[in-house]
Design a protein around this motif. Structure first.
Motif, short mmCIF file in Angstrom:
data_model
loop_
_atom_site.label_atom_id
_atom_site.label_comp_id
_atom_site.label_asym_id
_atom_site.label_seq_id
_atom_site.Cartn_x
_atom_site.Cartn_y
_atom_site.Cartn_z
N ALA A 8 23.83 21.98 92.83
CA ALA A 8 23.23 22.67 91.69
C ALA A 8 22.50 21.64 90.83
O ALA A 8 22.95 20.50 90.71
N PRO A 9 21.36 22.02 90.24
CA PRO A 9 20.51 21.04 89.55
C PRO A 9 21.21 20.21 88.49
O PRO A 9 20.87 19.03 88.29
N TYR B 64 27.22 18.98 80.50
CA TYR B 64 25.91 18.34 80.50
C TYR B 64 24.83 19.35 80.13
O TYR B 64 24.42 20.20 80.92
N SER B 65 24.40 19.25 78.88
CA SER B 65 23.41 20.16 78.31
C SER B 65 22.25 19.33 77.76
O SER B 65 22.28 18.09 77.79
N GLU C 45 26.97 26.76 89.75
CA GLU C 45 27.17 25.67 88.79
C GLU C 45 28.66 25.37 88.65
O GLU C 45 29.42 26.19 88.14
N PRO C 46 29.11 24.20 89.12
CA PRO C 46 30.54 23.87 88.95
C PRO C 46 30.92 23.85 87.48
O PRO C 46 30.16 23.36 86.63
N LEU D 243 17.57 19.54 84.64
CA LEU D 243 18.40 20.28 83.70
C LEU D 243 17.72 21.59 83.30
O LEU D 243 18.40 22.61 83.07
N ALA D 244 16.40 21.59 83.22
CA ALA D 244 15.66 22.81 82.87
C ALA D 244 15.81 23.89 83.94
O ALA D 244 15.66 25.07 83.66
N ARG D 245 16.11 23.46 85.17
CA ARG D 245 16.29 24.43 86.26
C ARG D 245 17.71 24.97 86.33
O ARG D 245 17.98 25.92 87.07
#
Length: 228
Positions: free
Chosen positions: A63-64, A114-115, A107-108, A98-100
């Protein structure tokens, strides 16, 4: 407690378990966290190699948000190595990934922290290390607000980072104001890492060492070194 050898043993075991279980995402995260530990110990090249390896393993298979975190740590390592171009490139890659990202089944849950606010806080440190104070302060303003009355090591270190950026920007009053707040927080913890942030702050005060208010601050800052 700064027991890096014990931490490293646990990281290696976690990495082996992630590989044995075929969990690419967890393996990427563990390797990126190992890189962060190497970075804290001053091993910039090793940290860069680890984050690049983590990213390559996870690229297209995670996941991104997971490879985005690896790129964030890579940016911090490049900044410590004083490679501004590579640091900015890695930070931009992290922001793009992160934008994706989006909350969901792919998403784990352990990467939820992480934002963009976390990226912004770390970006402030990246540009502080690159001695680009205006960019550091701009990124800091995009980070999550620090709650008043919260006395944690992370809050104190972030205050020290922004204080140092203001001093790099020749803003003594702002730097001392935030620096005093940082020392107030960090004097309550026993941490070599905290001491390193205060040392960077006091080093940025070199041009004003003869000023009485700076002398007073340096005296207070020694309490952090004593605690560490």
């Amino acid at each position: 407690m700064n027991d890096h050898e014990a931490a490293q043993r646990h990281f290696i075991q976690a990495l082996r378990l992630a590989r044995a279980g075929g969990d690419v995402q967890l393996g990427c995260y563990v390797l990126a966290t190992m890189a962060m530990q190497a970075l804290m110990r001053g091993f910039h090249t090793e940290a860069i190699d680890m984050t690049e390896g983590a990213f390559e393993r996870a690229k297209g298979a995670a996941a991104p948000r997971v490879p985005a975190f690896a790129k964030l740590i890579e940016a911090r390592a490049h900044a410590r190595a004083d490679d501004g171009r590579a640091a900015c490139r890695a930070l931009a890659d992290s922001e793009t990934l992160l934008a994706r990202a989006h909350a969901g089944a792919d998403e784990p849950h352990w990467i939820d922290f992480y934002s963009h606010a976390r990226l912004s806080a770390d970006a402030a440190e990246v540009f502080r290390d690159l001695r680009k104070p205006k960019q550091s302060i701009t990124w800091h303003r995009q980070a999550a607000a620090m709650a008043p009355g919260v006395y944690t090591r992370s809050v104190g270190m972030r205050l020290a980072i922004v204080a140092t950026a203001h001093l790099q920007n020749r803003e003594l009053d702002q730097g001392l104001d935030l620096g005093n707040k940082a020392v107030e927080v960090l004097s309550r913890v026993s941490s070599k890492r905290a001491h390193a942030y205060v040392h960077e702050l006091t080093s940025a005060l070199t041009p004003w060492r003869a000023e009485p208010q700076v002398q007073d601050f340096l005296h207070r800052a020694r309490s952090v070194g004593s605690a560490a």
